[in-house]
Design a protein around this motif. Structure first.
Motif, PDB file in Angstrom:
ATOM      1  N   ASN A 165       3.449-154.562 -22.521  1.00 28.67           N
ATOM      2  CA  ASN A 165       2.153-154.091 -22.026  1.00 28.67           C
ATOM      3  C   ASN A 165       2.187-152.636 -21.578  1.00 28.67           C
ATOM      4  OD1 ASN A 165       0.787-156.587 -22.392  1.00 28.67           O
ATOM      5  ND2 ASN A 165       1.806-157.368 -20.554  1.00 28.67           N
ATOM      6  N   LYS A 166       3.387-152.109 -21.304  1.00 30.37           N
ATOM      7  CA  LYS A 166       3.517-150.723 -20.870  1.00 30.37           C
ATOM      8  C   LYS A 166       4.147-149.837 -21.947  1.00 30.37           C
ATOM      9  CE  LYS A 166       4.084-152.039 -15.997  1.00 30.37           C
ATOM     10  NZ  LYS A 166       5.005-152.015 -14.824  1.00 30.37           N
ATOM     11  N   TYR A 167       4.975-150.448 -22.792  1.00 31.17           N
ATOM     12  CA  TYR A 167       5.741-149.687 -23.776  1.00 31.17           C
ATOM     13  C   TYR A 167       4.871-149.196 -24.932  1.00 31.17           C
ATOM     14  CZ  TYR A 167      10.034-148.506 -26.351  1.00 31.17           C
ATOM     15  OH  TYR A 167      11.056-147.854 -26.996  1.00 31.17           O
ATOM     16  N   PHE A 168       3.920-150.024 -25.349  1.00 24.50           N
ATOM     17  CA  PHE A 168       3.055-149.682 -26.474  1.00 24.50           C
ATOM     18  C   PHE A 168       1.745-149.083 -25.977  1.00 24.50           C
ATOM     19  CE2 PHE A 168       5.539-153.487 -27.820  1.00 24.50           C
ATOM     20  CZ  PHE A 168       6.366-152.841 -28.737  1.00 24.50           C
ATOM     21  N   SER A 169       1.156-148.224 -26.782  1.00 21.84           N
ATOM     22  CA  SER A 169      -0.120-147.623 -26.390  1.00 21.84           C
ATOM     23  C   SER A 169      -1.251-148.636 -26.457  1.00 21.84           C
ATOM     24  CB  SER A 169      -0.444-146.432 -27.295  1.00 21.84           C
ATOM     25  OG  SER A 169      -0.570-146.846 -28.653  1.00 21.84           O
ATOM     26  N   ARG A 170      -1.108-149.614 -27.377  1.00 25.93           N
ATOM     27  CA  ARG A 170      -2.125-150.660 -27.509  1.00 25.93           C
ATOM     28  C   ARG A 170      -1.482-151.894 -28.108  1.00 25.93           C
ATOM     29  NH1 ARG A 170      -6.350-151.835 -31.541  1.00 25.93           N
ATOM     30  NH2 ARG A 170      -5.411-150.176 -32.803  1.00 25.93           N
ATOM     31  N   VAL A 171      -1.833-153.062 -27.571  1.00 28.10           N
ATOM     32  CA  VAL A 171      -1.348-154.341 -28.093  1.00 28.10           C
ATOM     33  C   VAL A 171      -2.542-155.183 -28.497  1.00 28.10           C
ATOM     34  CG1 VAL A 171      -0.173-156.511 -27.526  1.00 28.10           C
ATOM     35  CG2 VAL A 171       0.773-154.341 -26.722  1.00 28.10           C
ATOM     36  N   ILE A 172      -2.497-155.749 -29.705  1.00 27.69           N
ATOM     37  CA  ILE A 172      -3.565-156.628 -30.164  1.00 27.69           C
ATOM     38  C   ILE A 172      -2.975-157.976 -30.581  1.00 27.69           C
ATOM     39  CG2 ILE A 172      -4.928-154.664 -31.008  1.00 27.69           C
ATOM     40  CD1 ILE A 172      -4.232-155.729 -33.890  1.00 27.69           C
ATOM     41  N   PHE A 173      -3.810-159.006 -30.615  1.00 29.16           N
ATOM     42  CA  PHE A 173      -3.445-160.299 -31.189  1.00 29.16           C
ATOM     43  C   PHE A 173      -4.287-160.472 -32.448  1.00 29.16           C
ATOM     44  CE2 PHE A 173      -2.144-160.884 -26.776  1.00 29.16           C
ATOM     45  CZ  PHE A 173      -0.875-161.429 -26.960  1.00 29.16           C
ATOM     46  N   SER A 174      -3.612-160.540 -33.588  1.00 27.39           N
ATOM     47  CA  SER A 174      -4.317-160.547 -34.878  1.00 27.39           C
ATOM     48  C   SER A 174      -4.889-161.908 -35.246  1.00 27.39           C
ATOM     49  CB  SER A 174      -3.365-160.099 -35.986  1.00 27.39           C
ATOM     50  OG  SER A 174      -2.374-161.097 -36.213  1.00 27.39           O
ATOM     51  N   GLY A 175      -4.298-162.981 -34.720  1.00 27.21           N
ATOM     52  CA  GLY A 175      -4.765-164.327 -35.037  1.00 27.21           C
ATOM     53  C   GLY A 175      -3.945-165.049 -36.080  1.00 27.21           C
TER      54      GLY A 175
END
Length: 288
Positions: A165-175
């Motif tokens: 949650n801090k290392y990446f600029s954005r995290v998504i869940f693709s499904g």
């Protein structure tokens, strides 16, 4: 007259209780299954397995389809099931709340093994070759409860002191794994966590080219979903069940597809799952 009827009744009861006499039908072996898509599809895909088990055991085998893993676990706790098919994480939960033990696992034809791995992939032309180069980039996971698409890679990152949650600029869940693979291929995200077998299938279908991708992280082996039995089953019956599953070859098995067969496993094989749950502080009871 009454005396003759009483004697006949007693003799009939005695005969029914004697071994080897067909007065009473054998009690069925109850097997719990999880539907991949719907109950009817799981029943149809499992028919060859059930038929083989019945033939080898010489007793009826009655499948029980639940809507989720919790239904199977509760049925095992209530001793309404003898054998069941569980996912890796749900087995770890079941082993802590019900008196069950893993004894067999499917080996798929497409992989030739009874385990798989999680991979973190990136496009080769992005220049990303390792986890260090992913800092500040965008990342796709599959689903919060996906073993290879989220849980195992998250635990692997945390063991390296990386907080996703801090290392990446954005995290998504693709499904889905396929959606994550395409997200990388189409430059929607810089990297994604996916199952190796699903990536291999995408490459085989020509969806992506292996040469266009870099694998920047690989998980430990993730054991496939096990068959489990109640520990309190009769030892002789357990031996027959294990032999019956070992005899199942070249059949279709639910969402795993065509099998080479079932191979022995044990509770210790799922310690890697327990370790992953511990690292993530997972409440397994909330998982399905």
């Amino acid at each position: 007259m009454k005396r003759r009827s009483l004697i006949a009744l007693c003799l009939g009861t005695l005969a029914a209780s004697l071994p080897g006499l067909p007065a009473l039908a054998a009690q069925p072996l109850t097997v719990g299954l999880i539907p991949a898509e719907d109950s009817q599809a799981m029943l149809e895909n499992s028919k060859a397995v059930i038929d083989t088990l019945q033939k080898q055991l010489g007793m009826p085998v009655k499948p029980f389809i639940a809507t989720d893993y919790n239904g199977i676990i509760e049925a095992l706790r209530a001793r309404k099931l003898d054998v069941a098919y569980l996912g890796p994480f749900s087995y770890v939960l079941a082993s802590s709340v019900a008196n069950v033990e893993a004894f067999s696992v499917a080996e798929t034809k497409k992989s030739g093994r009874s385990y798989y791995k999680s991979l973190i992939i990136a496009r080769k032309d992005s220049g990303i070759q390792n986890l260090e180069q992913l800092k500040g980039r965008t990342m796709a996971f599959v689903d919060p409860s996906s073993a290879s698409g989220h849980l195992f890679p998250s635990a692997g990152l945390q063991k390296l002191n990386i907080d996703p949650n801090k290392y990446f600029s954005r995290v998504i869940f693709s499904g889905s794994h396929d959606a994550s693979i395409l997200a990388v291929a189409n430059k929607k995200v810089d990297a994604a966590a996916v199952a190796d077998r699903i990536l291999a299938a995408a490459v085989a279908k020509g969806v992506v080219q292996q040469s266009d991708l870099n694998v920047v992280w690989t998980s430990p082996d993730i054991p496939e979903s096990p068959m489990v039995w109640r520990r309190d089953l009769d030892p002789a019956l357990k031996q027959k069940i294990a032999a019956a599953f070992a005899s199942v070859k070249d059949v279709q098995w639910g969402d795993q597809g065509m099998l080479n067969g079932f191979v022995p496993t044990n509770d210790a094989a799922y310690n890697v799952v327990r370790e992953t749950a511990k690292i993530l502080n997972l409440d397994l009871k909330a998982m399905k």
